[in-house]
Design a protein around this motif. Sequence first.
Motif: not given
Length: 477
Positions: A2, A82, A85, A89, A184, A187
């Motif tokens: 990422r 989410r 996800e 993460l 995180d 996100l």
Amino acid sequence: MRQHDTLFIGGEWVAPAGTGTIEVVSPHTEEVVGRVPDGTAADMDRAVAAARHAFDHGPWPRLSFAERAAVIGRLADVYIARQGEMAALITEEMGSPITFSNLGQILPPIGMLQFYAEYGSAFEQEDERPGLFGPITVRREPVGVVAAIVPWNVPQFVTMTKIAPALLAGCSIVLKPAPETPLDAYLLAEIVQEAGVPAGVLNIVPAGREAGEHLVAHPGVDKVAFTGSTEAGRRIAAVCGRQLKRVSLELGGKSAAIILDDADLPASMNMLSMASLMNNGQACIAQTRILASRHRYDEVVEAVAAMVAGQAVGDPSDPTTTVGPLVARRQQERVEGYIKIGMDEGAKVVVGGLQRPYERGWYVAPTVFAEVGNDMRIAREEIFGPVLTVIPYADEADAIRLANDSEYGLSGSVWTADTDHGMDVARQVRTGTYGVNIVMLEANAPFGGYKASGLGRELGPEGLNGYLEYKTITRMG
């Protein structure tokens, strides 16, 4: 891998002022899994300016509590969509077992958002009281720009303890995630955008200590909300004290679990498995001092040893894993250093020790020490790893004395067949949270510590109070 090359400031993704980067390394594979900009003082200045503008001139603090609560409710809905996800993460970046990430890293933040969305929907900004010469209006206003500085162990949990009540209060925020766990937060920025939080209300700048210290001392910041080590908390409190800046601190712990003689040991160990070893032992509320009466001491040591020996140590992405790696090599070395200290102090290793479970990854063998005195370093200092000490007590009064014989006062528990009696014990232990046959934090109840475990409270209505200023308006006629 990422890769992020921008910062979230003023509702936009902007280029950083510097060229430095932070590499995020998997604790399991020791490989780089992400890269983000390393924020500088100039980036913090820009983030504070954006937050300041959003507070001084934007719509957010001028909305009603109910209007802000509605946005927080939308934020919870997007977060829920989410959550899988987000859990994966966090497991990838800091090694939390995926089962704990789903239950302990993600569900509580959702609960916090839902609580403040509901609580804020009926919260009154003003109330009227009678005065000597006329009516009095007591008004609640947001404290202003908040610097939220969070650690790596439960990054979203701790982030939400700050931004959920701060958002409801009408504050704007600069969030500095830890260098170990910035992914995180990116996100979270996407979730915030999708939920429709106005630009500049939440700004995110991952950075190290130097930029963090600049943020703490920034004259544009009205309040600092920090979770981390007691040592760092003392430094932050000193800076805020000189500036008379509002500050809340959630710091370390060395919590004691008192096993009374009437406790059901198998049932207690089943619950203490999570309470003591959650998040690979990297939890400020972990019950790491197990207090057992001399009458049942050997039996308790045997039960604790069996519980710890039965842990599944391994890949944190495996749902069957209960203990994963520690966050960084330095943490692995720190915890191993404490294991050696315990051995040198004369404590007896009954499970675990210095032999690493795997050659690769920052793993430490879950360890239990017996024959521990409460004056030993392993019983007094926060180790922040899967290391438990079993300490004998003479009688119940001695157990309570030992539980209180600590510079910390964050959490604790008592394990007994008589819950009413357990409540009597709970009332005598000086900690901010306590459990009778359980260890749990609730979104609707205050969380924080006595003594060196911090200042102020988070969560519940009390957590909102920390982001409000109270104004008294008197009038005649």
